[in-house]
Write an enzyme that holds these catalytic residues in place. Structure first.
Site, short mmCIF file in Angstrom:
data_model
loop_
_atom_site.label_atom_id
_atom_site.label_comp_id
_atom_site.label_asym_id
_atom_site.label_seq_id
_atom_site.Cartn_x
_atom_site.Cartn_y
_atom_site.Cartn_z
N HIS A 1 -16.29 -1.85 -33.35
CA HIS A 1 -17.19 -3.01 -33.73
C HIS A 1 -17.97 -2.03 -34.44
O HIS A 1 -18.86 -1.38 -33.87
CB HIS A 1 -17.43 -3.96 -32.62
N ASP B 1 -15.71 -8.61 -27.99
CA ASP B 1 -16.50 -7.71 -28.12
C ASP B 1 -17.27 -7.37 -26.68
O ASP B 1 -18.21 -6.96 -26.67
CB ASP B 1 -17.68 -7.76 -29.11
#
Ligand code: GRF
Length: 199
Positions: A112, A153
């Site tokens: 990410h 995430d």
């Protein structure tokens, strides 16, 4: 490094596939012990699929029209992964929520482009991440490689790398600086995962 000492791996994509290309290059140079067996995209016609073809990696497209639930998507992805004898799944630009079957916990990684838990979760992808970093006035940015769990995430973190935010930065200039760190962070995380799983 021969193929039998390399871990059978799938890369999940939906964009330009820069990490897929990088992993294939590292593998070809014997710098990362991965045997790239499969590329899975949830978008058709993306550049990542061209990289897969160029490197001789079989690829499939799953649910390009967004018709199935996350659970059904997960069934399709992991059925394909298991059919190809894959033991490690690397998400790199795959944007759909992907529930992880119990048997796959701890064997699915994602990268990410922020220092999680900041600027993560639903809606934080692509240029939106660095736009939010700039808007907030952050002085540092970076990337995170983490294990994937059943929320966006939020799984355990393996590697983070940091870079400065510079005066005058744009989404593009900051994104490029963060991506330089991503190219270091993802292989480092894969090596850490391999060491931990062989210990
Ligand atoms: C990377 O920036 C990564 O952080 C994010 O997706 C990007 C890769 O996308 N998860 P692409 O396939 O190279 O376009």
């Amino acid at each position: 490094m021969n193929a039998s000492s390399c871990l059978p791996t799938a890369v999940l994509v939906a964009g330009t596939g820069r990490h897929l290309d990088h992993f294939a290059q590292l593998g070809a140079r014997g710098e990362l012990p991965l045997d790239l067996r499969l590329c899975i995209s949830h978008k058709a016609g993306v550049r990542a699929l061209d990289h897969a073809e160029r490197h001789g990696i079989p690829s499939i497209v799953v649910d390009p029209d967004r018709r199935v639930t996350p659970g059904e998507l997960s069934e399709q992805v992991f059925a394909a992964v298991e059919q190809h004898g894959v033991q490690l799944v690397l998400m790199a630009g795959f944007l759909r929520l992907l529930p992880i079957p119990a048997a796959w916990e701890g064997r699915v990684l994602n990268i990410h482009p922020s220092l999680l838990p900041a600027f993560g979760g639903k809606g934080y992808y692509g240029d939106r991440v660095q736009a939010a970093v700039l808007q907030r006035g952050c002085k540092v940015a970076g990337c995170t490689v983490h294990y994937v769990n059943n929320e966006y995430d939020s799984g355990p973190i393996l590697v983070q790398r940091v870079c400065p935010v510079l005066p005058g930065d744009t989404v593009e200039s900051l994104g490029a600086r963060v991506f330089e760190q991503e190219l270091l962070a993802y292989p480092e995380a894969v090596r850490l995962h391999l060491e931990a799983s062989q210990a």
